[in-house]
Design a protein around this motif. Structure first.
Motif, PDB file in Angstrom:
ATOM      1  N   ALA A  34      -9.717 -29.163 -96.338  1.00  0.00           N
ATOM      2  CA  ALA A  34     -10.386 -28.436 -97.415  1.00  0.00           C
ATOM      3  C   ALA A  34     -11.794 -28.061 -96.979  1.00  0.00           C
ATOM      4  O   ALA A  34     -12.474 -28.814 -96.267  1.00  0.00           O
ATOM      5  N   GLY A  35     -12.214 -26.853 -97.386  1.00  0.00           N
ATOM      6  CA  GLY A  35     -13.551 -26.405 -97.042  1.00  0.00           C
ATOM      7  C   GLY A  35     -13.800 -24.988 -97.497  1.00  0.00           C
ATOM      8  O   GLY A  35     -13.114 -24.459 -98.384  1.00  0.00           O
ATOM      9  N   ARG A  36     -14.780 -24.375 -96.871  1.00  0.00           N
ATOM     10  CA  ARG A  36     -15.170 -22.996 -97.210  1.00  0.00           C
ATOM     11  C   ARG A  36     -15.066 -22.137 -95.961  1.00  0.00           C
ATOM     12  O   ARG A  36     -15.483 -22.549 -94.871  1.00  0.00           O
ATOM     13  N   VAL A  37     -14.507 -20.936 -96.114  1.00  0.00           N
ATOM     14  CA  VAL A  37     -14.382 -20.004 -94.984  1.00  0.00           C
ATOM     15  C   VAL A  37     -15.772 -19.485 -94.654  1.00  0.00           C
ATOM     16  O   VAL A  37     -16.425 -18.819 -95.473  1.00  0.00           O
ATOM     17  N   SER A  38     -16.253 -19.851 -93.466  1.00  0.00           N
ATOM     18  CA  SER A  38     -17.589 -19.424 -93.039  1.00  0.00           C
ATOM     19  C   SER A  38     -17.561 -18.181 -92.160  1.00  0.00           C
ATOM     20  O   SER A  38     -18.596 -17.528 -91.977  1.00  0.00           O
ATOM     21  N   TYR A  39     -16.391 -17.819 -91.633  1.00  0.00           N
ATOM     22  CA  TYR A  39     -16.274 -16.577 -90.849  1.00  0.00           C
ATOM     23  C   TYR A  39     -14.815 -16.124 -90.891  1.00  0.00           C
ATOM     24  O   TYR A  39     -13.890 -16.944 -90.738  1.00  0.00           O
ATOM     25  N   ALA A  40     -14.618 -14.852 -91.060  1.00  0.00           N
ATOM     26  CA  ALA A  40     -13.282 -14.255 -91.035  1.00  0.00           C
ATOM     27  C   ALA A  40     -13.440 -12.820 -90.556  1.00  0.00           C
ATOM     28  O   ALA A  40     -13.893 -11.952 -91.315  1.00  0.00           O
ATOM     29  N   GLY A  54     -17.961 -29.694 -94.580  1.00  0.00           N
ATOM     30  CA  GLY A  54     -19.133 -30.561 -94.539  1.00  0.00           C
ATOM     31  C   GLY A  54     -19.843 -30.417 -93.211  1.00  0.00           C
ATOM     32  O   GLY A  54     -20.226 -29.315 -92.805  1.00  0.00           O
ATOM     33  N   PRO A  55     -20.022 -31.517 -92.456  1.00  0.00           N
ATOM     34  CA  PRO A  55     -20.709 -31.421 -91.158  1.00  0.00           C
ATOM     35  C   PRO A  55     -19.812 -30.871 -90.049  1.00  0.00           C
ATOM     36  O   PRO A  55     -20.284 -30.628 -88.938  1.00  0.00           O
ATOM     37  N   PHE A  56     -18.525 -30.643 -90.322  1.00  0.00           N
ATOM     38  CA  PHE A  56     -17.594 -30.168 -89.304  1.00  0.00           C
ATOM     39  C   PHE A  56     -17.213 -28.709 -89.575  1.00  0.00           C
ATOM     40  O   PHE A  56     -17.312 -28.208 -90.693  1.00  0.00           O
ATOM     41  N   ARG A  57     -16.719 -28.058 -88.506  1.00  0.00           N
ATOM     42  CA  ARG A  57     -16.244 -26.679 -88.616  1.00  0.00           C
ATOM     43  C   ARG A  57     -15.063 -26.508 -87.676  1.00  0.00           C
ATOM     44  O   ARG A  57     -15.151 -26.830 -86.488  1.00  0.00           O
ATOM     45  N   THR A  58     -13.939 -26.006 -88.217  1.00  0.00           N
ATOM     46  CA  THR A  58     -12.753 -25.725 -87.410  1.00  0.00           C
ATOM     47  C   THR A  58     -12.666 -24.220 -87.183  1.00  0.00           C
ATOM     48  O   THR A  58     -13.001 -23.429 -88.065  1.00  0.00           O
ATOM     49  N   THR A  59     -12.212 -23.857 -85.991  1.00  0.00           N
ATOM     50  CA  THR A  59     -12.072 -22.451 -85.623  1.00  0.00           C
ATOM     51  C   THR A  59     -10.634 -22.181 -85.179  1.00  0.00           C
ATOM     52  O   THR A  59      -9.985 -23.062 -84.573  1.00  0.00           O
ATOM     53  N   TYR A  60     -10.160 -20.984 -85.487  1.00  0.00           N
ATOM     54  CA  TYR A  60      -8.782 -20.587 -85.182  1.00  0.00           C
ATOM     55  C   TYR A  60      -8.815 -19.174 -84.586  1.00  0.00           C
ATOM     56  O   TYR A  60      -9.392 -18.263 -85.180  1.00  0.00           O
ATOM     57  N   LEU A  61      -8.172 -18.989 -83.398  1.00  0.00           N
ATOM     58  CA  LEU A  61      -8.107 -17.670 -82.772  1.00  0.00           C
ATOM     59  C   LEU A  61      -6.939 -17.665 -81.777  1.00  0.00           C
ATOM     60  O   LEU A  61      -6.544 -18.742 -81.285  1.00  0.00           O
ATOM     61  N   PRO A  62      -6.370 -16.477 -81.499  1.00  0.00           N
ATOM     62  CA  PRO A  62      -6.604 -15.187 -82.171  1.00  0.00           C
ATOM     63  C   PRO A  62      -5.800 -15.121 -83.474  1.00  0.00           C
ATOM     64  O   PRO A  62      -4.572 -15.296 -83.473  1.00  0.00           O
ATOM     65  N   VAL A  63      -6.459 -14.903 -84.560  1.00  0.00           N
ATOM     66  CA  VAL A  63      -5.857 -14.929 -85.882  1.00  0.00           C
ATOM     67  C   VAL A  63      -6.301 -13.684 -86.651  1.00  0.00           C
ATOM     68  O   VAL A  63      -7.506 -13.366 -86.676  1.00  0.00           O
ATOM     69  N   GLU A  91       2.278 -18.196 -72.165  1.00  0.00           N
ATOM     70  CA  GLU A  91       2.973 -17.946 -73.426  1.00  0.00           C
ATOM     71  C   GLU A  91       1.951 -17.841 -74.552  1.00  0.00           C
ATOM     72  O   GLU A  91       0.810 -18.274 -74.405  1.00  0.00           O
ATOM     73  N   PRO A  92       2.349 -17.233 -75.669  1.00  0.00           N
ATOM     74  CA  PRO A  92       1.410 -17.106 -76.784  1.00  0.00           C
ATOM     75  C   PRO A  92       0.989 -18.485 -77.289  1.00  0.00           C
ATOM     76  O   PRO A  92       1.753 -19.458 -77.250  1.00  0.00           O
ATOM     77  N   CYS A  93      -0.239 -18.557 -77.778  1.00  0.00           N
ATOM     78  CA  CYS A  93      -0.761 -19.843 -78.249  1.00  0.00           C
ATOM     79  C   CYS A  93      -1.851 -19.612 -79.286  1.00  0.00           C
ATOM     80  O   CYS A  93      -2.392 -18.516 -79.413  1.00  0.00           O
ATOM     81  N   LEU A  94      -2.145 -20.666 -80.011  1.00  0.00           N
ATOM     82  CA  LEU A  94      -3.254 -20.697 -80.977  1.00  0.00           C
ATOM     83  C   LEU A  94      -4.347 -21.595 -80.395  1.00  0.00           C
ATOM     84  O   LEU A  94      -4.092 -22.763 -80.063  1.00  0.00           O
ATOM     85  N   HIS A  95      -5.547 -21.053 -80.274  1.00  0.00           N
ATOM     86  CA  HIS A  95      -6.671 -21.874 -79.825  1.00  0.00           C
ATOM     87  C   HIS A  95      -7.342 -22.461 -81.060  1.00  0.00           C
ATOM     88  O   HIS A  95      -7.820 -21.746 -81.934  1.00  0.00           O
ATOM     89  N   TRP A  96      -7.371 -23.777 -81.093  1.00  0.00           N
ATOM     90  CA  TRP A  96      -7.914 -24.507 -82.252  1.00  0.00           C
ATOM     91  C   TRP A  96      -9.110 -25.298 -81.767  1.00  0.00           C
ATOM     92  O   TRP A  96      -9.024 -26.088 -80.822  1.00  0.00           O
ATOM     93  N   GLY A  97     -10.266 -25.107 -82.419  1.00  0.00           N
ATOM     94  CA  GLY A  97     -11.489 -25.795 -82.022  1.00  0.00           C
ATOM     95  C   GLY A  97     -12.087 -26.579 -83.169  1.00  0.00           C
ATOM     96  O   GLY A  97     -11.820 -26.320 -84.350  1.00  0.00           O
ATOM     97  N   HIS A 102     -23.459 -28.574 -83.382  1.00  0.00           N
ATOM     98  CA  HIS A 102     -23.294 -27.714 -82.210  1.00  0.00           C
ATOM     99  C   HIS A 102     -22.515 -28.410 -81.102  1.00  0.00           C
ATOM    100  O   HIS A 102     -22.483 -27.923 -79.967  1.00  0.00           O
ATOM    101  N   ILE A 103     -21.896 -29.543 -81.406  1.00  0.00           N
ATOM    102  CA  ILE A 103     -21.168 -30.321 -80.407  1.00  0.00           C
ATOM    103  C   ILE A 103     -19.674 -30.135 -80.631  1.00  0.00           C
ATOM    104  O   ILE A 103     -19.181 -30.293 -81.752  1.00  0.00           O
ATOM    105  N   TYR A 104     -18.950 -29.806 -79.573  1.00  0.00           N
ATOM    106  CA  TYR A 104     -17.500 -29.638 -79.645  1.00  0.00           C
ATOM    107  C   TYR A 104     -16.821 -31.005 -79.613  1.00  0.00           C
ATOM    108  O   TYR A 104     -17.172 -31.878 -78.831  1.00  0.00           O
ATOM    109  N   ARG A 105     -15.825 -31.163 -80.494  1.00  0.00           N
ATOM    110  CA  ARG A 105     -15.028 -32.387 -80.567  1.00  0.00           C
ATOM    111  C   ARG A 105     -13.562 -32.043 -80.325  1.00  0.00           C
ATOM    112  O   ARG A 105     -13.159 -30.887 -80.363  1.00  0.00           O
ATOM    113  N   ASP A 106     -12.792 -33.091 -80.090  1.00  0.00           N
ATOM    114  CA  ASP A 106     -11.354 -32.907 -79.899  1.00  0.00           C
ATOM    115  C   ASP A 106     -10.703 -32.683 -81.259  1.00  0.00           C
ATOM    116  O   ASP A 106     -10.692 -33.594 -82.106  1.00  0.00           O
ATOM    117  N   PRO A 107     -10.128 -31.524 -81.540  1.00  0.00           N
ATOM    118  CA  PRO A 107      -9.525 -31.294 -82.861  1.00  0.00           C
ATOM    119  C   PRO A 107      -8.303 -32.149 -83.124  1.00  0.00           C
ATOM    120  O   PRO A 107      -7.947 -32.390 -84.286  1.00  0.00           O
TER     121      PRO A 107
END
Length: 211
Positions: A34-40, A54-63, A91-97, A102-107
């Motif tokens: 749950a959260g708020r869409v900060s970029y689309a 909250g303090p985390f942000r998940t990213t999804y691409l190419p979407v 093969e096609p894939c989804l990159h999930w971050g 500003h620190i990258y974590r293991d999703p």
């Protein structure tokens, strides 16, 4: 999973800042929490959706996004569909971050089960059953004082009695001496009175001495 998380040694260095998950173009993509869409929108020629938790942000691409910026989403809300891309060469894939600030974590840490380690019990000492009530051990009793022996009590009594007898004897002798001195002083005759007994002792005939 096609490629795992491999963060760079420095923020500007090479590495893989997320995970690549095998998928087919056109498959729906869902929010991890749950959260708020900060970029689309489109970024560097690829569709990107970012959700802030909250303090985390998940990213999804190419979407291709199906939500707009500022929308509130729940865990499992559909946020877009996967686009064809050359991000994964095989093969096609989804990159999930996942980022924390500003620190990258293991999703995958969001979905990986937590492991709890239990103590290693010896074979001869099994852990107690939860249904068995445990009886607390009684507190240690204070050390008991050993009673004095009859011989020790007798010795102490004898020593005390001897001391008292000695004190009583010394007091009696002192009292008798004072009484004798008092009587001697009381027998002194007044002036002009002759003590016949004393005179008699002085007038005894002397023994004959050899010539």
């Amino acid at each position: 999973m096609i490629r795992g998380f491999s963060p760079p040694a420095v923020p500007w260095g090479p590495g893989h800042r997320g995970v690549d998950l095998a998928a087919r173009p056109g498959q729906p993509v869902y929010s991890a929490g749950a959260g708020r869409v900060s970029y689309a929108g489109t970024l560097a020629g690829r569709g990107v959706v970012a959700v802030t938790h909250g303090p985390f942000r998940t990213t999804y691409l190419p979407v291709h996004p199906t939500v707009h910026r500022g929308a509130q989403v729940k865990a499992g809300t559909r946020i877009g569909v996967l686009e064809p891309s050359q991000h994964c060469p095989t093969e096609p894939c989804l990159h999930w971050g996942l980022l924390e600030g500003h620190i990258y974590r293991d999703p995958l840490s969001l979905v990986r089960p937590h492991v709890r380690l239990l103590p290693l019990w010896p074979p001869y000492n099994h852990p107690p059953s939860p249904s068995t009530p445990q009886t607390p051990s009684p507190p240690p009793s204070p050390p008991q004082r050993q009673p004095d022996s009859p011989m020790a009590l007798r010795s102490a009594t004898t020593a005390t009695g001897g001391a008292m007898a000695g004190m009583l004897l010394a007091f009696t002798l002192t009292l008798l001496a004072r009484t004798a001195r008092t009587r001697t002083r009381s027998r002194r005759l007044p002036p002009g009175v002759i003590d016949l007994a004393k005179e008699r002792r002085h007038r005894r005939p002397l023994p004959d001495r050899p010539i």
